[in-house]
Every structure is written in structure tokens, then in C-alpha cells.
Design an enzyme around this catalytic site. Structure first.
Site, PDB file in Angstrom:
ATOM      1  CG  HIS A  15      -1.631   2.183  -6.429  1.00 23.43           C
ATOM      2  ND1 HIS A  15      -1.849   3.513  -6.687  1.00 23.43           N
ATOM      3  CD2 HIS A  15      -2.849   1.670  -6.105  1.00 23.43           C
ATOM      4  CE1 HIS A  15      -3.135   3.798  -6.505  1.00 23.43           C
ATOM      5  NE2 HIS A  15      -3.766   2.689  -6.149  1.00 23.43           N
ATOM      6  CG  HIS A  65       6.589   6.535  -1.291  1.00 24.82           C
ATOM      7  ND1 HIS A  65       5.379   7.096  -0.963  1.00 24.82           N
ATOM      8  CD2 HIS A  65       6.324   5.736  -2.361  1.00 24.82           C
ATOM      9  CE1 HIS A  65       4.452   6.673  -1.798  1.00 24.82           C
ATOM     10  NE2 HIS A  65       4.997   5.844  -2.656  1.00 24.82           N
ATOM     11  CB  THR A  98       2.687   9.190  -7.048  1.00 26.27           C
ATOM     12  OG1 THR A  98       1.661   8.292  -6.614  1.00 26.27           O
ATOM     13  CG2 THR A  98       2.290  10.627  -6.800  1.00 26.27           C
ATOM     14  CG  ASP A 168      -0.072  11.738  -2.704  1.00 31.03           C
ATOM     15  OD1 ASP A 168      -0.970  12.192  -1.958  1.00 31.03           O
ATOM     16  OD2 ASP A 168       0.768  10.908  -2.314  1.00 31.03           O
ATOM     17  N   GLY A 198      -4.147   8.416  -3.229  1.00 27.68           N
ATOM     18  CA  GLY A 198      -3.556   8.919  -1.988  1.00 27.68           C
ATOM     19  C   GLY A 198      -4.572   8.849  -0.860  1.00 27.68           C
ATOM     20  CG  HIS A 225      -7.987   5.862  -5.779  1.00 29.51           C
ATOM     21  ND1 HIS A 225      -7.276   5.902  -6.945  1.00 29.51           N
ATOM     22  CD2 HIS A 225      -7.516   4.807  -5.069  1.00 29.51           C
ATOM     23  CE1 HIS A 225      -6.398   4.903  -6.948  1.00 29.51           C
ATOM     24  NE2 HIS A 225      -6.522   4.221  -5.837  1.00 29.51           N
ATOM     25  CD  GLU A 228      -9.364   4.432  -1.589  1.00 30.24           C
ATOM     26  OE1 GLU A 228      -8.780   5.469  -1.932  1.00 30.24           O
ATOM     27  OE2 GLU A 228      -8.776   3.391  -1.239  1.00 30.24           O
TER      28      GLU A 228
HETATM   29  C1  6MZ Z   1      -5.588   5.372  -2.344  1.00 29.50           C
HETATM   30  C2  6MZ Z   1      -3.579   4.408  -2.863  1.00 29.50           C
HETATM   31  C3  6MZ Z   1      -4.052   3.136  -2.443  1.00 29.50           C
HETATM   32  O1  6MZ Z   1       2.225   5.830  -6.694  1.00 29.50           O
HETATM   33  O2  6MZ Z   1       4.129   5.458  -5.129  1.00 29.50           O
HETATM   34  N1  6MZ Z   1      -2.317   4.234  -3.259  1.00 29.50           N
HETATM   35  N2  6MZ Z   1      -4.346   5.503  -2.807  1.00 29.50           N
HETATM   36  N3  6MZ Z   1      -6.115   4.199  -1.916  1.00 29.50           N
HETATM   37  C4  6MZ Z   1      -5.389   3.062  -1.948  1.00 29.50           C
HETATM   38  N4  6MZ Z   1      -5.951   1.899  -1.477  1.00 29.50           N
HETATM   39  C5  6MZ Z   1      -5.438   1.193  -0.379  1.00 29.50           C
HETATM   40  N5  6MZ Z   1      -3.087   2.234  -2.637  1.00 29.50           N
HETATM   41  C6  6MZ Z   1      -2.024   2.927  -3.144  1.00 29.50           C
HETATM   42  O3  6MZ Z   1       2.238   3.790  -5.249  1.00 29.50           O
HETATM   43  C7  6MZ Z   1       1.852   3.998  -3.925  1.00 29.50           C
HETATM   44  C8  6MZ Z   1       0.876   5.156  -3.838  1.00 29.50           C
HETATM   45  O4  6MZ Z   1      -0.369   4.802  -4.451  1.00 29.50           O
HETATM   46  C9  6MZ Z   1      -1.463   5.346  -3.743  1.00 29.50           C
HETATM   47  C10 6MZ Z   1      -0.890   6.139  -2.572  1.00 29.50           C
HETATM   48  O5  6MZ Z   1      -0.744   7.481  -2.966  1.00 29.50           O
HETATM   49  C11 6MZ Z   1       0.466   5.488  -2.384  1.00 29.50           C
HETATM   50  O6  6MZ Z   1       1.406   6.350  -1.770  1.00 29.50           O
HETATM   51  P1  6MZ Z   1       3.155   4.821  -6.093  1.00 29.50           P
HETATM   52  O7  6MZ Z   1       3.814   3.960  -7.097  1.00 29.50           O
END
Ligand code: 6MZ
Length: 364
Positions: A15, A65, A98, A168, A198, A225, A228
Site C-alpha cells: 500500500h 492521510h 486508494t 476502501d 481498509g 483483502h 483479516e
Molecule cells: C487492510 C489496509 C492494510 O491506499 O492510502 N491498508 N487495509 N488491511 C491492512 N493490513 C494492515 N494496510 C493498508 O494506503 C493506506 C490504505 O491501505 C489500506 C487502508 O485502507 C489504508 O488506509 P493508501 O495508499
């Protein structure tokens, strides 16, 4: 770490905002603190904290963010994240993010993704190949020697980058659909698929399903995902959807494991992330062990290398140490990831050649 860094690697679950350098995050937070937008002294310890519960991780993302969501910063972090992966010999990267809308600064989902693409173009330490139909010419654009850069075009390192746009779980069906439409429009710029991510305790599968179905009909790749948190019905629905890959796959029951294995859905494994969030209590009971022994398709990934202070080289080291894998097996594990990339056979072939030539210098 030298051998693990030299090993060519493929990163399929990273991410963008989770992969920011600590130093950059602190610098940006400090600048916002000076402007009075945030209280830096409160934020600093949140950024530097090491172990985080699942709830805390998502609170941290909200903070990140606030710190990163403007066009110039999105471009900067994209550039840095690619440079960091390239510097540890990641030869193919699928970066997910996102798309965000923030009317107060004139940011639309489209302008957010454009800022990401500007970051891809800004990388100078390595050639970035990201436009599927134009792979060769973009490399030349990126690698034209400047007065300061007398490198031979043919000897420069190269990384393939593809983008996945994330939906998200907080978003509505309409917002999810907007992201899919954007992905379709930006295919020529290397957007290849959609991710659903998310906070897993938020939202309903049926909200995203219409957008995911449409994305698939239009030929975009899908990764979800999945599992989780314990949510049996959602896990079954996700597996029934038959995505091209899933991330995490932690809270599956016996029946789900059987389905996953019979359908051979590749799993993106994020060891440090799962341990740090305490989703899996220890490495010896991690499902990676069973999936590896069952020869199930899987790929080691970082998830959020910044938030969890890890690197892909480190993930390989942890996996190999816990399973007692030798160098040859680690190399095969890494090379096998090529089979699960969301790219065409030409890219896969080039990656295989890349691995084979690296094998000679890896003492295998
Ligand atoms: C679920 C995750 C995550 O998109 O703003 N994100 N969603 N599980 C996880 N495991 C721990 N790790 C990250 O990157 C950050 C976004 O990625 C998702 C969440 O929506 C987080 O806000 P971007 O670049």
C-alpha cells in the site's frame, strides 16, 4: 542482509501510504506541526511506535492521510517508495493505493492518481517500466542520460511497476464504481486492477460487489483483502467470487481452506504485518507454513513496509528462517511469484530471464 537484498524479488501487496519512509513522514508531520495543522509532539510517538493493534493501525492511516494527501506529497512518496523497493532488488512491483477526493485542496480521485503517475515518471535512480503498451519507449524517456547522468542506457537497473486502485471498505457503491471507472480510463498508464482493502470490521461485501463485478467484466484483475478478521459469510462470498489473488487469508475455517486450495487462489502473505497486528500469534503457527508445504500458490509481500518497519528482503529472511529453507528454495519461492503478477506473458518472460541471470551471482 546482503544476500537477501541481492535476491531479485517481486512485490505484489504494498500500500502506497503504508510504505512511506519514516524520515519522510516525520519531516512532513513536523512541517504541518509548524503550520499549526497538527500537534507534532502528539503525532511523533504515534509514528515511531513499533507494535500496533489492528485498531491502532487504522487510526495511524487516518493520521498519515492527513499528512500526505496533497498532490506534491503524493508524487514525492510514490517516487521514494519505488526507489526504495528498487534499491532492494524488487524487479516487479504492484503498488496499490486508494484514490482520494479532497475538495478543499482541489483533489479529485483522478488528480490523485495523476499525482501518483507523476511520481512514477519522477524516479531517476532506476528505469521505471509502467506503460504496458509502451514499455520500451518509456524506459528510454526515463533513462535518457543527462549532463549529470552518464549511465549507459543498457546497464541501468529497471523495475516494472503496475498500479492497483484500492476501494476502501468505508466507501459507497457509487464511490467504488468511480474508482473502477478511473482504473479503466488509466489502463494505458499501467493501472491493471482493483484491490478491496481498509478496516475489515467496517462495511459490507454487497456494497462493493457491483463495482467488483463490473471491474472483472471489463477485464481488470481483482485482489481482495480476505479473512483479516473472523467473518465466515464474507470469506465464503469472497472465495466464491474467485478473485485472481487474495491478501492475508487468516481467519479461514476448514471448509474455506479446502475451497481456497481446490480453486488454487494465490495468497499474498504478509508475515510481519500479521504478527505486528497480532492477527497471528507467532510465526510457527502462521498459515504460510501449511500453504508452503501444500505447494499452494503464494507470494511473500510487505503490506506496509513503513508502518511495520520491514522490507521485502526481511520478509524472505523471516520466512526462510522459520521454515529452514536453503538458498535454492528461497530463490525458487521468489521466482515463482512471477506466475501471479497481473502482467502479460512478455513481462513474465523478461522477469524469468532476469532471475536466471541473477542466479549465477547468488551462490546457488
Ligand atoms: C487492510 C489496509 C492494510 O491506499 O492510502 N491498508 N487495509 N488491511 C491492512 N493490513 C494492515 N494496510 C493498508 O494506503 C493506506 C490504505 O491501505 C489500506 C487502508 O485502507 C489504508 O488506509 P493508501 O495508499
Amino acid at each position: 542482509m546482503e544476500w537477501w537484498v541481492s535476491l531479485p524479488k517481486v512485490e505484489l501487496h504494498a500500500h502506497l501510504n503504508g510504505s512511506i519512509r519514516h524520515s519522510t513522514l516525520l519531516e512532513l508531520a513536523q512541517a504541518l506541526g509548524e503550520k499549526g495543522v497538527i500537534d507534532f509532539s502528539e503525532v511523533e510517538h504515534v509514528i515511531l511506535k513499533n507494535d500496533r493493534s489492528f485498531r491502532e493501525v487504522f487510526k495511524l492511516f487516518d493520521l498519515i492521510h492527513i499528512i500526505t494527501t496533497d498532490h506534491a506529497t503524493v508524487t514525492r512518496i510514490t517516487k521514494e517508495v519505488i526507489e526504495d523497493f528498487a534499491s532492494e532488488n524488487v524487479v516487479y512491483l504492484e503498488l496499490r493505493t486508494t484514490p482520494k477526493r479532497n475538495d478543499s485542496i482541489g483533489m479529485s480521485k483522478r488528480s490523485y492518481v495523476e499525482a501518483v503517475i507523476k511520481g512514477l515518471r519522477a524516479v531517476s535512480s532506476v528505469d521505471v517500466a509502467f506503460m504496458p503498451d509502451n514499455e520500451n519507449s518509456i524506459n528510454l524517456v526515463n533513462s535518457l542520460p543527462t549532463t549529470n547522468d552518464k549511465c549507459n542506457v543498457n546497464t541501468r537497473k529497471r523495475i516494472f511497476v503496475r498500479l492497483l486502485l484500492s476501494i476502501d471498505r468505508r466507501e459507497t457503491t457509487a464511490a467504488a464504481m468511480e474508482t473502477v471507472m478511473l482504473a479503466l480510463e488509466m489502463r494505458h498508464l499501467g493501472v491493471v486492477g482493483i484491490d478491496l482493502s481498509g478496516n475489515p470490521v467496517v462495511g459490507e461485501w454487497t456494497t462493493y460487489l457491483p463495482a467488483l463485478k463490473f471491474a472483472r467484466e471489463q477485464g481488470l484483475y481483482i485482489t481482495l483483502h480476505c479473512g483479516e478478521v473472523p467473518n465466515s459469510l464474507e470469506i465464503q462470498n469472497m472465495l466464491d467470487f474467485l478473485p485472481q489473488r487474495i491478501g492475508h487469508a487468516i481467519f479461514l475455517d476448514e471448509q474455506d481452506w479446502r475451497k481456497l486450495k481446490s480453486d488454487k487462489i494465490p495468497v499474498e502473505i504478509c508475515l510481519t504485518s500479521n504478527l505486528r497486528t497480532m492477527s497471528v500469534p507467532s510465526i510457527d503457527v502462521h498459515h504460510f507454513v501449511d500453504l508452503y508445504n501444500a505447494k499452494h500458490p503464494l507470494v511473500l509481500c510487505t503490506d506496509d513496509s513503513g508502518v511495520f518497519s520491514t522490507s521485502l528482503s526481511n520478509e524472505y529472511k523471516i520466512a526462510a528462517t522459520s521454515l529452514g529453507l536453503g538458498k535454492k528454495e528461497v530463490f525458487e519461492l521468489s521466482k515463482n511469484s512471477i506466475e501471479f503478477v497481473f502482467a502479460d506473458s512478455g513481462v513474465k518472460e523478461e522477469l524469468r530471464k532476469n532471475f536466471d541471470s541473477a542466479a549465477k551471482s547468488l551462490d546457488l
